[in-house]
Design a protein around this motif. Structure first.
Motif, mmCIF file in Angstrom:
data_model
loop_
_atom_site.group_PDB
_atom_site.id
_atom_site.type_symbol
_atom_site.label_atom_id
_atom_site.label_comp_id
_atom_site.label_asym_id
_atom_site.label_seq_id
_atom_site.Cartn_x
_atom_site.Cartn_y
_atom_site.Cartn_z
ATOM 1 N N ASP A 387 0.844 -1.206 0.000
ATOM 2 C CA ASP A 387 0.000 0.000 0.000
ATOM 3 C C ASP A 387 0.872 1.246 0.000
ATOM 4 O OD1 ASP A 387 -1.965 1.877 0.178
ATOM 5 O OD2 ASP A 387 -2.824 1.175 2.071
ATOM 6 N N VAL A 388 1.112 1.781 -1.198
ATOM 7 C CA VAL A 388 1.807 3.052 -1.368
ATOM 8 C C VAL A 388 0.920 3.968 -2.196
ATOM 9 C CG1 VAL A 388 3.805 4.226 -2.377
ATOM 10 C CG2 VAL A 388 4.099 2.041 -1.201
ATOM 11 N N ARG A 389 0.763 5.200 -1.736
ATOM 12 C CA ARG A 389 -0.047 6.185 -2.452
ATOM 13 C C ARG A 389 0.855 7.367 -2.786
ATOM 14 N NH1 ARG A 389 -5.120 5.623 1.880
ATOM 15 N NH2 ARG A 389 -4.943 3.331 1.992
ATOM 16 N N LYS A 390 1.079 7.569 -4.061
ATOM 17 C CA LYS A 390 2.098 8.515 -4.497
ATOM 18 C C LYS A 390 1.573 9.374 -5.632
ATOM 19 C CE LYS A 390 6.566 9.827 -5.035
ATOM 20 N NZ LYS A 390 7.412 10.444 -3.999
ATOM 21 N N ARG A 391 1.748 10.689 -5.496
ATOM 22 C CA ARG A 391 1.420 11.617 -6.574
ATOM 23 C C ARG A 391 2.701 11.809 -7.393
ATOM 24 N NH1 ARG A 391 -3.564 13.474 -8.183
ATOM 25 N NH2 ARG A 391 -4.045 13.155 -5.968
ATOM 26 N N VAL A 392 2.683 11.309 -8.623
ATOM 27 C CA VAL A 392 3.882 11.367 -9.452
ATOM 28 C C VAL A 392 3.908 12.729 -10.142
ATOM 29 C CG1 VAL A 392 5.260 10.166 -11.192
ATOM 30 C CG2 VAL A 392 3.680 8.872 -9.759
ATOM 31 N N GLN A 393 4.253 13.744 -9.367
ATOM 32 C CA GLN A 393 4.226 15.098 -9.894
ATOM 33 C C GLN A 393 5.309 15.326 -10.937
ATOM 34 O OE1 GLN A 393 4.834 17.927 -6.758
ATOM 35 N NE2 GLN A 393 7.017 17.461 -6.520
ATOM 36 N N GLU A 394 6.316 14.458 -10.960
ATOM 37 C CA GLU A 394 7.374 14.595 -11.951
ATOM 38 C C GLU A 394 6.851 14.424 -13.370
ATOM 39 O OE1 GLU A 394 9.227 12.939 -8.135
ATOM 40 O OE2 GLU A 394 7.418 12.630 -9.326
ATOM 41 N N LEU A 395 5.723 13.724 -13.523
ATOM 42 C CA LEU A 395 5.117 13.565 -14.846
ATOM 43 C C LEU A 395 4.529 14.865 -15.370
ATOM 44 C CD1 LEU A 395 3.216 10.164 -14.491
ATOM 45 C CD2 LEU A 395 5.039 10.638 -16.131
ATOM 46 N N GLY A 396 4.204 15.779 -14.475
ATOM 47 C CA GLY A 396 3.502 16.993 -14.855
ATOM 48 C C GLY A 396 1.997 16.776 -14.831
ATOM 49 N N PRO A 397 1.210 17.837 -14.923
ATOM 50 C CA PRO A 397 -0.249 17.697 -14.915
ATOM 51 C C PRO A 397 -0.739 16.826 -16.071
ATOM 52 C CG PRO A 397 0.411 19.988 -14.645
ATOM 53 C CD PRO A 397 1.641 19.235 -15.031
ATOM 54 N N ARG A 398 -1.833 16.149 -15.834
ATOM 55 C CA ARG A 398 -2.481 15.414 -16.925
ATOM 56 C C ARG A 398 -3.188 16.411 -17.840
ATOM 57 N NH1 ARG A 398 -5.926 11.545 -13.238
ATOM 58 N NH2 ARG A 398 -5.473 13.261 -11.798
ATOM 59 N N ILE A 399 -2.986 16.257 -19.131
ATOM 60 C CA ILE A 399 -3.585 17.152 -20.118
ATOM 61 C C ILE A 399 -4.528 16.334 -21.000
ATOM 62 C CG2 ILE A 399 -3.181 18.791 -21.981
ATOM 63 C CD1 ILE A 399 -2.086 19.699 -19.294
ATOM 64 N N GLN A 400 -5.769 16.763 -21.047
ATOM 65 C CA GLN A 400 -6.766 16.089 -21.887
ATOM 66 C C GLN A 400 -7.141 16.993 -23.050
ATOM 67 O OE1 GLN A 400 -10.164 14.036 -20.000
ATOM 68 N NE2 GLN A 400 -11.489 15.106 -21.458
ATOM 69 N N ASN A 401 -6.909 16.518 -24.255
ATOM 70 C CA ASN A 401 -7.278 17.243 -25.474
ATOM 71 C C ASN A 401 -8.424 16.522 -26.159
ATOM 72 O OD1 ASN A 401 -5.148 19.488 -26.059
ATOM 73 N ND2 ASN A 401 -3.967 17.733 -25.345
ATOM 74 N N ASN A 402 -9.459 17.269 -26.483
ATOM 75 C CA ASN A 402 -10.612 16.734 -27.198
ATOM 76 C C ASN A 402 -10.780 17.471 -28.519
ATOM 77 O OD1 ASN A 402 -11.609 16.402 -24.048
ATOM 78 N ND2 ASN A 402 -12.188 14.701 -25.360
ATOM 79 N N ARG A 432 -16.311 12.856 -36.361
ATOM 80 C CA ARG A 432 -15.088 12.168 -35.958
ATOM 81 C C ARG A 432 -14.543 12.862 -34.721
ATOM 82 N NH1 ARG A 432 -10.802 12.620 -40.317
ATOM 83 N NH2 ARG A 432 -10.616 14.730 -39.442
ATOM 84 N N ALA A 433 -14.310 12.105 -33.661
ATOM 85 C CA ALA A 433 -13.839 12.679 -32.404
ATOM 86 C C ALA A 433 -12.645 11.886 -31.898
ATOM 87 C CB ALA A 433 -14.957 12.659 -31.360
ATOM 88 N N ASN A 434 -11.719 12.572 -31.283
ATOM 89 C CA ASN A 434 -10.621 11.873 -30.620
ATOM 90 C C ASN A 434 -10.245 12.619 -29.350
ATOM 91 O OD1 ASN A 434 -8.071 13.617 -31.154
ATOM 92 N ND2 ASN A 434 -8.991 13.418 -33.190
ATOM 93 N N GLU A 435 -9.795 11.837 -28.406
ATOM 94 C CA GLU A 435 -9.387 12.359 -27.110
ATOM 95 C C GLU A 435 -8.042 11.764 -26.738
ATOM 96 O OE1 GLU A 435 -12.192 12.587 -23.639
ATOM 97 O OE2 GLU A 435 -10.837 11.059 -22.830
ATOM 98 N N THR A 436 -7.128 12.600 -26.297
ATOM 99 C CA THR A 436 -5.845 12.122 -25.790
ATOM 100 C C THR A 436 -5.683 12.621 -24.365
ATOM 101 O OG1 THR A 436 -4.683 14.051 -26.702
ATOM 102 C CG2 THR A 436 -4.753 12.061 -28.054
ATOM 103 N N LEU A 437 -5.294 11.718 -23.491
ATOM 104 C CA LEU A 437 -5.017 12.058 -22.097
ATOM 105 C C LEU A 437 -3.573 11.657 -21.828
ATOM 106 C CD1 LEU A 437 -5.970 13.111 -19.376
ATOM 107 C CD2 LEU A 437 -6.868 10.836 -18.859
ATOM 108 N N SER A 438 -2.732 12.641 -21.604
ATOM 109 C CA SER A 438 -1.290 12.398 -21.499
ATOM 110 C C SER A 438 -0.823 12.401 -20.051
ATOM 111 C CB SER A 438 -0.527 13.452 -22.298
ATOM 112 O OG SER A 438 -0.822 14.754 -21.822
ATOM 113 N N ASN A 439 0.417 11.944 -19.881
ATOM 114 C CA ASN A 439 1.082 11.883 -18.575
ATOM 115 C C ASN A 439 0.415 10.892 -17.636
ATOM 116 O OD1 ASN A 439 2.951 13.811 -19.443
ATOM 117 N ND2 ASN A 439 1.700 15.518 -18.683
#
Length: 912
Positions: A387-402, A432-439
């Protein structure tokens, strides 16, 4: 009177005076000694009609100058009917937002206009919905899901959005091309087919515009954010036989960050009477050891405390920045005196980008084996850590593009044969739709990266990841190994051919019988895929699954309006038969009665059945996996007495592997709609109109998926053994929660409206209106045997499976003024208080969400050369939304309220 008869009437040129500012005396003088007269058909609109005979004169005198319930033109079909009523009495309530009202509101999107309509409540989506949104906008009448409200353009069905195909995306309809919006607040499956259970939103586009119109808009919140601008150019022109019009528009909406509003800046809501929902997954980590819980804040491992909880609102969007471009072209050509050809084409491109906090990892609860091996190179404790709960802030914020691209083409011919009119239309629509969620994080790679050297070896390309280090300890090489991006691609297609004809069927002693009939053939298809559909969902994202399917639909429909007593009583009926290639057929009737006991009073009643076909996603989605928080009755001490239990199950389990998916055996959702109303237009109070309408919607076979329902029925009754799979010890190994027809709803309420207009030479035209909706009950049953809950006046967030905000009262009222070159408006929007339930200190708590009202002010000035300048202030008193402790996003319900605060804007336009 038919148009070809009117064209033969000649009226000499006259110069008429309007001494008191009223147009009525001038029209009386103009039409004197002709077989024509006039009647007011609404705010600032007049229809020329046939002069009544002497036997009709008493009745005509009483209604001649009274405003109709909706803005119409005599002889034009209304939303909710294919008949071209010569009477202006609708058998159902219709809200109309016409071009003058659209201009004075300052709204720049269709969703923005509809959000505050009294009949709109529940879980509509827009760019105000961030975590869980996808850049689309929908409308929800009567609090029912968006898939229960049918959206039309020019009376024709349009393709649903590409992100699952559940409902039409309002963001793909440019407001600059809209002439008016008609909202039918009644079931209309008998007229339009599937989805029209709660009502119909019919968006009428500009088609006969002549001239040039150029407009610009700029606005921003007083706090300096949400900078929004739009530009449009519309041109139309032609000859006696041909006409061409095009409209080009650009719209850009700025962002609001959660941290920039007092209401939404923190996830710790205890000071507001809520709970602390900050995350235990912090950059310093939550590390559960045999000796206790520790964290690593950079000074070594220290005992963990609530001080290390993470406020994710520092990073999140509260209003999604978005951008849209559109091109709309409409053309028509007269092939003969009685036949016209036309074509309408629309191309829309929408883009949005939202920001969420960096990805959290919960090794005990996320998919995959994420335990940290005792010999993992970054594990200094010499024990396996689960049980480890970790915010991987090194990845940067998650960015969702629609991104969404939509193409629509409608073309057809229409004509007239004697008094009958006909129209043949062909349409093809594609989205036609696309979504990308990064990091995000790849769970398979992270699982390997948390194991010892015998599993995670450099020669195998594996890179060990340090989840136990201080913030910043996960370097670029580690991030490169686990970083992932989720992509969703969806397309929806619709092709249709429709033929409809309407006209007089004959007559009886009471008057003319009107009829309409037609056929429609439609093909719908969806192709929806995501990168997680073949395996485990990525950590930090949501598994979307995949679906591929198509259907062929054939429909036949007919309507009739039968007068029973001249100018007093009418019986209206409609019937639509629908044949679907995937689930079968359905027939839905509608019957309505209109009675005018006195010339100034109309009583109307209707009954109809409706249906909503299961979407192609509902029937064809391939399941995705999720660890759901559920309760298994087989963990109770009496498990040995329950038919579905194989002994007492593990009492420590709270999460269960759940698979969601489509069900090809689904049947349509069905409904019964009833309404009863009165419309009063007192003859001695010209310009006043009032209506009161009671409504009831009973809905059965609601499509839903409830894993908790499956577990409960399995344990207590031994049912669904194929869906709730248990091992030999009675523990659940898998729940297959495909969609089922299991729910039921019943919604009751009343709509009330009043309008008054007064015109004089000194004051100009003054209009006042009030529109309100009261939801008296919203009875909801998730599944057979489950309790029936009355959700009216409550809020339950969509993120937890709730129906959203269902206020008992929602209303708006306003006064609008026009005199010469000046015009202005003042509008008040109101939402009544709500109740919400949540857990506080292990106790069930019910609290009140305060009522909310906003004030909007607009002022405009036009000059003879065609320029028009307007300024406006929305939310004049800077009223923040009411706090909701159980709201998933930003401490309030973004589907019902607005976080912006005071917002100022200006418009500048030129017309010629």
């Amino acid at each position: 009177m038919q148009p070809n008869s009117v064209s033969s009437i000649q009226v000499r040129e006259q110069h008429l005076e309007t001494s008191n500012g009223s147009i009525a005396p001038a029209l009386h003088q103009l039409l004197d000694k002709t077989p024509l007269t006039f009647m007011h058909t609404g705010t600032n609109a007049v229809a020329i009609i046939a002069r009544p005979t002497e036997s009709e004169s008493d009745h005509a005198a009483a209604v001649q100058t009274l405003p109709a319930e909706e803005v119409t033109v005599t002889g034009q079909s209304l939303t909710g009917s294919h008949l071209r009523h010569l009477k202006l009495d609708s058998y159902a309530p219709i809200d109309v937002l016409a071009q003058p009202e659209l201009e004075i509101t300052g709204a720049q999107t269709v969703a923005e206009l509809l959000k505050f309509l009294p009949a709109v409540s529940g879980n509509s989506t827009s760019t105000s919905v961030t975590n869980g949104g996808n850049g689309t906008a929908t409308v929800t009448l009567r609090g029912l899901p968006a898939s229960n409200t049918l959206v039309l353009i020019n009376g024709r069905r349009i393709v649903n959005n590409g992100f699952g195909g559940e409902a039409a995306d309002l963001n793909t309809i440019p407001l600059s091309a809209v002439d008016r919006i008609e909202v039918l607040k009644d079931g209309a499956s008998a007229v339009y087919g599937s989805d029209a259970i709660a009502g119909v939103v019919n968006i009428i586009l500009r088609r006969d515009f002549d001239g040039l119109d150029i407009s610009s808009y700029y606005g921003q919140a007083v706090r300096g954010d949400q900078r929004t601008n739009s530009y449009s150019i519309t041109w139309g022109g032609g000859s006696e036989t041909s006409h061409l019009m095009f409209s080009l528009a650009h719209y850009r909406q700025g962002e609001i960050r959660s941290r920039d509003r007092d209401l939404s800046d923190s996830a710790d809501n205890r000071a507001l009477g809520g709970t602390d929902v900050r995350s235990s997954a912090s950059p310093s980590g939550y590390i559960s050891l045999a000796s206790g819980v520790v964290t690593n804040d950079g000074d070594g491992f220290t005992p963990w405390s609530e001080d290390f909880l993470y406020n994710f609102r520092e990073h999140t969007s509260a209003l999604v920045p978005s951008e849209r471009q559109s091109l709309y072209v409409a053309a028509s050509h007269s092939l003969s005196d009685t036949v016209d050809a036309y074509a309408e084409s629309m191309v829309i491109r929408t883009r949005s980008e939202l920001t969420m906090a960096p990805t959290p990892v919960f090794t005990r609860f996320d998919n995959g084996d994420l335990s940290i091996a005792r010999d993992q190179i970054y594990n200094p404790f010499g024990e396996e850590i689960t049980d480890v709960r970790k915010r991987v802030q090194e990845l940067g914020p998650r960015i969702q593009n629609n991104d969404t691209d939509t193409w629509r083409l409608n073309t057809g011919i229409k004509g007239q044969a004697d008094e009958w009119r006909w129209e043949l239309t062909a349409a093809t629509h594609y989205t036609r739709a696309n979504e990308t969620l990064s990091n995000l994080i790849d769970p398979n790679r992270l699982s390997l990266a948390l194991k010892g050297p015998d599993v995670c070896a450099e020669e195998n390309g594996c890179v060990a990841v340090n989840l136990l280090g201080a913030p910043g300890s996960i370097d670029g090489v580690q991030l490169g190994y686990i970083r992932a991006e989720n992509r969703v691609d969806g397309t929806t297609r619709m092709h249709s051919v429709t033929y409809v004809a309407d006209g007089p069927l004959g007559g009886n002693a009471a008057g003319e019988i009107l009829a309409a009939a037609g056929i429609e053939i439609r093909r719908e298809a969806i192709d929806f895929t995501s990168t997680d559909s073949a395996g485990l969902s990525l950590i930090g994202g949501v598994a979307s699954g995949a679906a591929e399917g198509q259907r062929l639909i054939g429909e036949a429909f007919a309507e009739i309006s039968l007068p029973l007593k001249a100018d007093r009583l009418w019986l209206d009926g409609a019937l639509r038969y629908s044949e679907y290639s995937d689930f079968g057929n359905t027939a839905n009737p509608k019957i309505a009665l209109r009675w005018r006991p006195w010339p100034t009073l109309l009583v109307r009643a209707s009954y109809a059945t409706g249906f909503k076909a299961p979407t192609l996603i509902d029937m064809n989605q391939t399941g995705h996996q999720s660890q759901e928080f559920l309760f298994d009755p087989c963990t109770n001490s009496n498990a040995d007495q329950l038919p579905g239990c194989n002994g007492r199950a593990d009492q420590d389990r709270i999460q269960y592997l759940t698979e969601y998916g489509g069900n090809p055996n689904l049947q349509p959702e069905t409904s019964d709609n009833r309404s009863l109303g009165i419309v009063w237009t007192p003859g001695d109070f010209t310009g006043f109109h009032a209506s009161l309408d009671l409504f009831e919607i009973r809905q059965n076979d609601v499509i839903d998926t409830s894993p908790q329902y499956l577990i409960t029925k399995n344990a207590y009754h031994g049912l669904f053994r194929d869906r709730v799979q248990r091992d030999g010890e009675g523990d659940i190994t898998r729940i297959v929660a495909t969609r089922l027809n299991i729910g039921a709803r019943e919604v009751r309420g009343v709509d009330a409206s009043m309008r008054y207009q007064y015109q004089s030479k000194s004051l100009g035209l003054i209009r006042w209106s009030m529109n309100s909706s009261h939801m008296s009950s919203y009875l909801n049953q998730l599944a057979p045997g489950s309790p029936v809950e009355d959700l009216s006046g409550t809020f339950a967030d969509a993120a937890s499976g709730g129906a959203g905000s269902l206020p008992e009262w929602k209303a708006n009222t306003g006064i609008y003024w026009q005199r010469g070159r000046w015009e202005g408006g003042y509008t008040i929007h109101y939402v009544s208080d709500l109740e919400e339930s949540f857990t506080l200190n292990d106790q069930a708590v019910t609290r009140t969400i305060d009522s909310w009202s906003t004030h909007d002010l607009q002022l405009a000035y036009g000059v003879p050369s065609g320029f028009r300048f307007a300024i406006g202030i929305d939310n004049l008193l800077d009223q923040a939304p009411p706090f909701a402790a159980s709201a998933f996003n930003d401490n309030f319900d973004a589907r019902t309220y607005d976080l912006t605060g005071r917002y100022c804007y200006t418009t500048f336009s030129f017309s010629m």
